[in-house]
Motif scaffolding. Structure first.
Motif, short mmCIF file in Angstrom:
data_model
loop_
_atom_site.label_atom_id
_atom_site.label_comp_id
_atom_site.label_asym_id
_atom_site.label_seq_id
_atom_site.Cartn_x
_atom_site.Cartn_y
_atom_site.Cartn_z
N GLU A 122 69.36 76.36 30.97
CA GLU A 122 67.71 76.73 31.01
C GLU A 122 68.17 78.12 31.73
N PHE A 123 66.87 78.77 30.77
CA PHE A 123 67.06 80.17 31.38
C PHE A 123 66.93 80.57 33.12
N PRO A 124 68.10 81.98 33.47
CA PRO A 124 67.63 81.44 34.61
C PRO A 124 66.42 82.34 35.38
N LYS A 125 65.31 81.73 35.94
CA LYS A 125 64.51 82.51 36.44
C LYS A 125 64.25 83.94 36.70
N PHE A 126 63.23 84.73 36.46
CA PHE A 126 62.68 86.09 37.02
C PHE A 126 62.67 85.81 38.51
N ASP A 163 56.38 84.05 39.49
CA ASP A 163 55.55 82.93 38.83
C ASP A 163 55.35 82.30 37.93
N PRO A 164 55.65 81.55 36.80
CA PRO A 164 55.93 80.98 35.04
C PRO A 164 54.95 81.85 34.59
N ALA A 165 53.65 81.35 35.24
CA ALA A 165 51.82 81.69 34.73
C ALA A 165 52.27 83.14 34.19
N LEU A 166 52.77 84.26 35.05
CA LEU A 166 52.87 85.72 34.68
C LEU A 166 53.02 86.32 33.67
N ILE A 167 54.64 84.60 33.43
CA ILE A 167 55.91 85.08 32.08
C ILE A 167 55.57 84.97 30.76
N GLY A 190 62.01 89.82 46.14
CA GLY A 190 64.09 88.65 46.21
C GLY A 190 63.28 86.71 45.60
N LYS A 191 61.98 86.68 45.48
CA LYS A 191 61.05 85.44 45.35
C LYS A 191 61.17 85.42 43.82
N ALA A 192 61.36 84.22 42.96
CA ALA A 192 61.56 83.65 42.29
C ALA A 192 59.89 84.39 41.39
#
Length: 167
Positions: A118-122, A132-136, A128-130
């Motif tokens: 799994e690719f590390p989370k942005f 949102d995957p919807a933005l990526i 300093g928080k992860a």
């Protein structure tokens, strides 16, 4: 003013004019000598550079002669001839031999087989928080078949790409 005072003033002006002329002549002469000195210094620097170049070339050629003597006497090396060069890829391949028994495996390019890790989370550098995957990852665009089941006119979203419309 008396004629003597007038003559004395004219004498002083003539003396001042002569001294000024001599000063200008001396100044021009000094400037000419300085120019000659600068020109001579530039010629000296150019000659030193040329001397260094010739010394380097002489040392290089003497080293080449020494190496040629060593190659001929000690090692028996000779310059390559035209017959020693390979003319095509087939000639190069003819020099190859099959891998022998017990020979190591050839080096292969690294790749991922099966499940990729799994690719590390942005992480946002500000909060300093992860992120949102919807933005990526953008939303999945509807295909033509799913767009209008009733067969009416279809509207293509502006953010759709050509590849996603044809799916």
């Amino acid at each position: 003013m008396t004629p003597q005072d007038r003559m004395r003033r004219i004498g002083w002006l003539m003396t001042l004019a002569i001294c000024t002329g001599l000063y200008l002549t001396l100044h021009l002469k000094v400037h000419a000598v300085v120019s000659d000195v600068v020109r001579a210094e530039r010629q000296i620097v150019a000659l030193e550079q040329q001397k260094l170049l010739l010394e380097t070339e002489f040392e290089t050629r003497s080293n080449q002669l020494q190496l040629a003597v060593w190659n001929q006497v000690d090692f028996g090396y000779t310059a390559p001839t035209a017959a020693q060069f390979i003319g095509s890829e087939r000639q190069l391949a003819s020099f190859g031999t099959p891998r022998g028994i017990g020979a190591p495996e050839p080096i292969r390019v690294a790749g991922v087989d099966g499940d990729a890790p799994e690719f590390p989370k942005f992480v946002s550098p500000i909060t300093g928080k992860a992120v949102d995957p919807a933005l990526i990852e953008p939303e999945r665009v509807e295909t033509l078949a799913d767009a209008r089941p009733d067969g009416g006119a279809m509207r293509i979203p502006l953010r759709a790409t050509i590849a996603s419309i044809g799916e």
